[in-house]
Design an enzyme around this catalytic site. Structure first.
Site, short mmCIF file in Angstrom:
data_model
loop_
_atom_site.label_atom_id
_atom_site.label_comp_id
_atom_site.label_asym_id
_atom_site.label_seq_id
_atom_site.Cartn_x
_atom_site.Cartn_y
_atom_site.Cartn_z
N LYS A 204 -1.97 2.28 -18.54
CA LYS A 204 -1.99 3.30 -17.48
C LYS A 204 -1.86 2.58 -16.13
CE LYS A 204 -4.74 6.85 -19.87
NZ LYS A 204 -6.05 7.54 -19.83
N ALA B 277 7.58 -1.47 -15.42
CA ALA B 277 8.29 -2.74 -15.63
C ALA B 277 7.77 -3.44 -16.88
CB ALA B 277 8.13 -3.63 -14.40
N PHE C 32 0.81 -1.23 0.00
CA PHE C 32 0.00 0.00 0.00
C PHE C 32 0.84 1.27 0.00
CE2 PHE C 32 -2.40 -3.09 2.85
CZ PHE C 32 -2.99 -3.74 1.78
N ASN D 223 -4.64 -7.87 -18.17
CA ASN D 223 -5.30 -9.05 -17.64
C ASN D 223 -6.58 -8.62 -16.92
OD1 ASN D 223 -6.15 -11.08 -15.78
ND2 ASN D 223 -4.16 -12.07 -15.94
N GLY E 251 -4.24 0.45 -9.90
CA GLY E 251 -4.20 0.02 -8.51
C GLY E 251 -4.95 0.92 -7.54
N GLU E 252 -4.82 2.21 -7.72
CA GLU E 252 -5.29 3.11 -6.68
C GLU E 252 -6.55 3.87 -7.02
OE1 GLU E 252 -1.46 4.82 -4.65
OE2 GLU E 252 -0.91 4.03 -6.59
MO1 MOS Z 1 1.01 3.17 -3.41
S1 MOS Z 1 0.81 4.71 -2.12
O1 MOS Z 1 2.30 3.52 -4.29
O2 MOS Z 1 0.14 1.90 -3.11
#
Ligand code: MOS
Length: 751
Positions: A711, A522, A248, A641, A714-715
Site C-alpha cells: 500500500k 514502480a 511533498f 523495508n 508516505g502521507e
Molecule cells: Mo504528495 S501531495 O503526492 O506528497
C-alpha cells in the site's frame, strides 16, 4: 472473496521482505556527493532571477528596466512587454495535472511573489542586483486574503478531479434521531512546502532538444507538459532528477519560474540556471490551502453514529482551481448510516494551492478527529471505545469490503504501547511531577493507496548480476533502496548484486512519485520486469540439453541466490552467469507495466489505516504546550523495508505535530503579502519539539492492491496525528481548540 477479483499471492516475494537496509544514497548524501539540480554548472551558464510582486492584487505600471539592464553583468531583462512567446498559453490548463502558471503573460498581479520580471545575467549576484533595481510601481487593488472578503463559488471538482460532494443516507433525519449531537467549526491554515531544496532548474538547449536538471516527482509526465510550452515533441525533453531535497507534492507540478528559466536558455542560446529563494517558494509553487470546515455528527444512546455531515470551504486562487478536498476525509472512515461531504470554494488573491502531503486527508482528518473526540465526550464514552463502536467493517456507503484493514490491530497495539487504558475519561485529571497538566489524545489515520501506471526494465547481465531501471523519484523517502529491494527479490539476487537506475526521464516511465503510491506503482512494475527476465532466462536453461535444468519447464524452476534451481530437486541448479555464457554471453532483458487491476479496484475499498496516540504537557501558568510522546500504529500492506517505512511514519507524525502546533503562513491584511515567508518565522518543529516517537508496523496481507501487496506509507502519518494532539490538549486543559496551529493564547484563558 469477490468472484471477479482473484487474490494475488504475495508469498513469492517473501525472500527479501522486511530487510531494514540502510539507504543506498545515504553515503552520497552525507558526504555531499549527491548532486542536486542546482549543483549543475554547464559550460557558459547564465543565471536567471525573477522579481516578485510586492502587492497581492493589481497591475504593474512601471519597471525600471533601463536601470536593471545597465547593471554590470546583466544580459537581458524580460517583462510582459518583451518576453519571447511560448507555444502554450500559460493561462490555459494543460492535462494531465496542469495548472495555470505565471510566466510574464500580463501586467496583472494575482498574488504576492508572482513573477513580474526576469533578469538574466552572467552571475547570480548580477541577476539578483539587477532584479532589485527594477523598482516596480503598481496600481493597487484591495487584496482579498480572508474568508470575509473572498469570493465563494461552487467548485466543479476538488483536489485533482475529485468529486466535490458525496452523499448517502439521510443526514438530517439521522441528526434529528440522535440522542447526542455536536456541531462545530474548524479552521486550518495555509502551509507552504519548504522543502530543504528549493525548486530549481538548469536548462540546456541543443537545437530543439532540451535537457533539464530539476527536482521532479513526475519525470515522464512532465516531459510532455514542458514540451507543450515549447512546441517540441515530448521525446525531445530529457529530465534528470537523481536526487530531490523533498517534494511533498509541489515538485510534481509545472510552475512559472521554471518555464521562464527554460525559455531564457532557449532565447539566449546558453544554459540557464534558475533557483527559487526561500521567500519565492511562498507563491508560485503551490501550498496547502486554507480550510474552514463544519462538522455535524449525531449518535444514539449506545454511542453509535446516526449521521455525519462534513462541509468545507477551501481557499484557492483568483485564477485557478485546486481545492483541498478536506471533507472527503469523512466519507470512508467511520460507520454511519448517513454521510454527507461537500465543498465550496473561496477565491483569494493568493498563489494557487496544490497537493501537499496528504492533501484533503491532512486538513480534513484534523477536523474530523476532533469532532469524533467531541462526540465521544458528549456521549461520555472513551474516545477509543467510541471509535471501535463505529468501526467500519465495510466501506461506508458502498458496502464494499476492504482489500485489507488491520485498523483494529492498530488501535489495540497502539493503545497498549501508549498505555491508553489508564487514561482518565475527564480532562484536567493528570499532572506530572513538575505540576504540568498532562493530556492524552488519539486520532485515526487513513489514506488511500493509489497506483499510477508504471513501467520498468530488468536486465540480467552476462556476469550474472543485474540492472533494474525505472524513471522514478527519490525525494528522501527511500525509493532507491526499497525499489531496488523489490527488483532484487524478483530476480532472485541479493540487493547488492542489483544496480538501480532511476531519476532520468528516458528510462521506462516510473509513474508519479506522489499520492503515497510510488513504491506500489514502480515497485510492482519492477517486480514484474524481474519476473519477466527470470522467465526468459528459465526458457534458455530449460530448453538447453546441456543444462541441469533441461526439461524442467518454466514453473519447474525457482530463482534464488543468483541461480536457477529445479523445484523438484534443489541440488540441480545453475548460475545465471553459466546459463548466459552458454547462450553466447548475451544479456536478458525483462520488462513489465503495472497498474491497478480494475476489477479489484471496483470490488474492494483500498486504504492504509492507522491510529496515533499523543501526550502533551502544558505549563499551567504560561500555557506553553509540549508534545512529549507520540505512538503511531499503522497497517499498510506489505512492508518492503521497515527502517524506511518507520522513517516515513516518523516524518508524517512530525508533520502532524507541525500542523497541530507550528505551521502557518500569515497574510498582512493591508497588502496581502505573506509576513513570514522564511524559515525563521514560518515555524516548523525542531528536535526539541519532538521528544519521543514510536511507530508500530502492524502486519497486513493484501491480495488485491497490487502484485506485491504494497500500500502506501508516505502521507498517512500526518492524518491521525493532528487531531490526536488537539485532543490531548483538550484532555490536559479542558479547552477545546478548533483552529490550527494551536497557540498559547488559544488555551491560556481556560487554564
Ligand atoms: Mo504528495 S501531495 O503526492 O506528497
Amino acid at each position: 472473496m469477490s468472484p471477479d477479483a482473484q487474490p494475488i499471492s504475495t508469498t513469492r516475494y517473501g525472500s527479501n521482505a522486511g530487510q531494514p537496509l540502510t539507504r543506498r544514497d545515504g553515503l552520497l548524501k552525507v558526504t555531499g556527493r549527491a548532486t542536486y539540480a542546482a549543483d549543475n554548472h554547464p559550460e557558459g551558464m547564465l543565471y536567471a532571477v525573477y522579481a516578485g510582486a510586492t502587492i497581492a492584487r493589481g497591475r504593474v505600471t512601471s519597471l525600471d528596466v533601463a536601470a536593471a539592464k545597465a547593471h554590470p553583468g546583466v544580459i537581458e531583462v524580460w517583462t510582459p512587454d518583451n518576453r519571447p512567446p511560448l507555444s502554450h498559453d500559460p493561462d490555459a490548463k494543460l492535462p494531465p495535472f496542469g495548472f495555470r502558471i505565471e510566466a510574464l503573460q500580463s501586467d496583472r498581479v494575482r498574488y504576492a511573489n508572482q513573477p513580474i520580471a526576469l533578469v538574466i545575467a552572467e552571475t547570480l549576484e548580477a541577476a539578483t542586483e539587477g532584479a532589485a533595481l527594477l523598482h516596480p510601481q503598481y496600481e493597487v487593488d484591495e487584496a482579498r486574503t480572508e474568508l470575509d472578503n473572498g469570493q465563494m463559488f461552487d467548485p466543479p471538482s476538488v483536489g485533482v478531479g475529485g468529486q466535490p460532494r458525496s452523499a448517502f443516507g439521510d443526514v438530517e433525519a439521522g441528526l434529528k434521531a440522535a440522542t447526542v449531537a455536536i456541531e462545530a467549526e474548524y479552521e486550518t491554515p495555509a502551509q507552504y512546502h519548504n522543502a530543504m531544496e528549493p525548486h530549481a532548474v538548469v536548462a540546456v538547449w541543443e537545437g530543439d532538444k532540451l535537457t533539464l536538471d530539476m527536482p521532479n516527482q513526475a519525470l515522464v509526465m512532465s516531459c510532455g507538459l514542458y514540451a507543450s510550452y515549447f512546441g517540441i515533441p515530448p521525446e525531445n525533453v530529457v529530465i534528470r532528477s537523481p536526487f530531490l531535497g523533498g517534494g511533498f507534492g509541489s515538485k510534481a507540478i509545472i510552475n512559472g519560474p521554471q518555464i521562464l528559466g527554460i525559455l531564457a536558455a532557449r532565447a539566449l542560446k546558453r544554459p540557464v540556471k534558475l533557483v527559487l529563494t526561500r521567500a519565492q517558494m511562498y507563491g508560485p509553487v503551490g501550498h496547502r490551502g486554507r480550510t474552514w470546515q463544519t462538522l455535524r455528527m449525531g449518535a444514539d444512546a449506545e454511542g453509535r453514529l446516526t449521521a455525519l455531515h462534513h462541509s468545507a470551504i477551501s481557499a484557492t486562487s483568483s485564477h485557478d482551481d485546486f481545492l483541498e478536498p478536506a471533507a472527503n476525509a469523512s466519507t470512508h472512515l467511520y460507520a454511519s448510516p448517513a454521510i454527507l461531504s461537500e465543498h465550496r470554494g473561496l477565491r483569494l488573491d493568493i498563489g494557487t494551492p496544490g497537493p501537499m502531503r496528504a492533501p484533503g486527508e491532512a486538513s480534513g482528518s484534523a477536523a474530523l478527529e476532533i469532532a469524533v473526540d467531541e462526540l465521544a465526550e458528549a456521549c461520555g464514552v472513551d474516545p477509543l471505545e467510541f471509535r471501535l463502536k463505529n468501526y467500519a467493517e465495510t466501506e461506508p456507503g458502498s458496502g464494499r469490503p476492504y482489500s485489507s484493514k488491520a485498523l483494529r490491530e492498530c488501535y489495540a497495539e497502539g493503545a497498549r504501547r501508549f498505555g491508553w487504558a489508564s487514561r482518565p475519561l475527564q480532562p484536567r485529571m493528570m499532572r506530572d511531577a513538575d505540576g504540568f497538566l498532562v493530556g492524552w489524545g488519539m486520532g485515526t489515520a487513513l489514506f488511500p493507496c493509489p497506483m499510477f501506471p508504471a513501467e520498468a526494465r530488468a536486465t540480467i547481465r552476462a556476469h550474472g548480476k543485474a540492472l533494474i531501471e525505472t524513471a522514478g523519484a527519490d525525494m528522501g523517502q527511500g525509493a532507491w533502496t526499497a525499489l531496488a529491494q523489490i527488483g532484487a527479490e524478483a530476480l532472485g539476487l541479493a540487493p547488492d548484486d542489483v544496480e538501480f537506475h532511476s531519476g532520468l526521464s528516458t528510462l521506462p516511465d516510473g509513474g508519479i512519485a506522489g499520492g503515497s503510491g510510488h513504491t506500489a506503482s514502480a515497485g510492482a512494475a519492477l517486480a514484474g520486469a524481474g519476473k519477466d527476465a527470470i522467465a526468459r532466462l528459465t526458457d534458455l536453461a530449460t530448453s538447453d540439453p546441456a543444462s541441469p535444468l533441461y526439461g524442467a519447464g518454466n514453473i519447474g524452476v525457482v530463482a534464488r541466490g543468483g541461480r536457477l534451481h529445479r523445484r523438484d530437486d534443489d541440488s540441480r541448479s545453475e548460475s545465471y552467469g553459466e546459463i548466459l555464457a552458454r547462450a553466447g554471453g548475451q544479456d536478458i532483458v525483462g520488462t513489465a507495466q503495472s497498474a491497478r487491476d480494475p476489477a479489484a479496484a471496483a470490488s474492494h475499498a483500498m486504504y492504509s489505516h492507522g491510529a496515533v496516540f499523543a501526550e502533551v504537557k502544558i505549563d499551567p501558568t504560561l500555557g506553553q504546550i509540549r508534545t512529549t510522546r507520540m505512538v503511531g500504529a499503522f497497517a499498510a500492506g506489505r512492508i518492503i523495508n521497515p527502517r524506511l517505512v518507520e522513517s516515513q511514519y516518523f516524518g508524517g507524525m512530525i508533520w502532524g505535530a507541525s500542523f497541530a502546533l507550528h505551521e502557518e503562513a500569515l497574510h498582512d491584511p493591508r497588502t496581502g503579502r505573506i509576513m513570514n515567508a522564511d524559515l525563521a518565522e514560518y515555524h516548523v518543529p525542531v528536535n526539541a519539539d519532538i521528544p519521543s516517537l514510536e511507530a508500530i508496523l502492524i502486519p497486513e496481507d493484501d491480495a488485491y492492491v497490487n502484485s506485491i501487496g504494497v500500500k502506501g506509507v508516505g502521507e498517512i502519518g500526518i492524518t491521525g496525528t493532528v487531531g490526536a494532539i488537539a485532543n490531548a490538549i483538550w484532555h490536559a486543559t479542558g479547552v477545546r481548540v478548533r483552529k490550527f496551529p494551536i497557540r498559547i493564547e488559544d488555551i491560556l484563558g481556560g487554564l
